[in-house]
Write an enzyme that holds these catalytic residues in place. Sequence first.
Site, short mmCIF file in Angstrom:
data_model
loop_
_atom_site.label_atom_id
_atom_site.label_comp_id
_atom_site.label_asym_id
_atom_site.label_seq_id
_atom_site.Cartn_x
_atom_site.Cartn_y
_atom_site.Cartn_z
N HIS A 114 -14.16 -49.80 3.00
CA HIS A 114 -13.05 -50.42 2.24
C HIS A 114 -13.12 -50.01 0.78
CE1 HIS A 114 -11.77 -52.78 5.60
NE2 HIS A 114 -12.84 -53.56 5.63
N HIS A 127 -19.68 -51.05 6.45
CA HIS A 127 -18.32 -51.53 6.65
C HIS A 127 -17.58 -51.71 5.32
CE1 HIS A 127 -15.18 -53.84 8.85
NE2 HIS A 127 -15.05 -54.46 7.68
N GLU A 128 -18.20 -52.43 4.41
CA GLU A 128 -17.54 -52.71 3.13
C GLU A 128 -17.44 -51.45 2.27
OE1 GLU A 128 -15.97 -55.31 2.85
OE2 GLU A 128 -16.90 -56.44 4.48
#
Length: 418
Positions: free
Chosen positions: A22, A18-19
């Site tokens: 980003h 997920h990170e």
Amino acid sequence: MNTIIAFILMFGLLVFVHEFGHFIFAKRAGMLVREFAIGFGPKIFSTTKNETLYTIRLLPMGGYVRVAGDDPEIVDIKPGQHIGVTFNEAGKVNQIIVNNKDKHPDALVIEVENIDLDHRLKMEGYEVGDEQHFSFQVDEKAHFIMDEKPTQIAPYDRQFASKTVGQRAMQLFAGPMMNFLLSIVIFAGLAMIQGVPVKDIEIGSVVENSPAEEAGFQAGDKVVEINGESVGKWSEFEEIVQASPEESVDMVVIRNGEKIPLEVTPALVELEQESFGQVGVVQASEKSFIRSIPYSFQQTYEWSTLILTNLGKLVTGQFSIDMLSGPVGIYDATDQVVQTGFMNFMMWTAILSVNLGIVNLVPLPALDGGRLLFVGLEAVRGKPIDPQKEGVVHFIGFALLMLLMIVVTWNDIQRLFL
């Protein structure tokens, strides 16, 4: 111990993916990523590489990518302040010593008159104890030195707010997107190993001592009729069986080219607040690389739909907050899944990845969906929302989310241990 290791690996994978979404899109847009963190709270590991601090933190409750401009910049130099400066080979300021200037005897100590580290990258001032005026260019990768800890400056073109609406929206959406991609990859891998369900209503195996075994079902049987109606999809078979607990159901199967009538009474299964019928058969599957890819997308879509439906029930009050699970509840569920085998554990990981992606897209403050909502409002209005007001909204939202996490965790503890 196996559960602890599995939970740490699963949690680490979901948060990292997920990170990383980003992170990679922030980098592609030219944003300065100050920190890539797994977990919250005190650091238990940290290292710095290529402008970014990578940390693993104590509390396994998520993670974050801290981009320059997301929060107020760490150091604010004002006119009249005394600072120390050092220079690189090109004659540009590469260090701005905010305090402890006596520990840097080679630094030139000046009184700041004007300073612009956002656009012009220029500072003007006077040497302390002298009237000589100085004007310096600041290197775009210069560092503040505060309490002997370096922090890279962030010119405006490296900050989140400087990027286009599309770039910012993509950077925010990339985290959930990577979770969906992870689930697709896992579902595809499982399909290649275990096979993809066949298109017909074909029985792959029959559970021992189940209603299906008692009724005479065998592996390889193809169900073609139920209660006198033709059927062709497994979903139709499931729907009728689940809706008929402890009721007699007439079926016709094809076995070795012959039609054979069978009568089965689905057993009543009660799970939490639901009850349904079950006969004890497993759908047949086939190994197919070509079918594995669309099947993985289908599985991700179906689980997304189910999770969204449950979220809708939560909003409308059909779902109680007591039914939500936090880290403790997820750990307990993971413990049960781990005991059933590696394949089921990977399936559970894929489902949680879908769940993480969807929950983060919910338009609530502090979540990716909430921040995307503000970017969308900016696109409609043609100008951004006041950063201070937006920051207050996200802060309140984050506080409420932490409160919800505490309540859910307490409910998990009561349900499991008290």
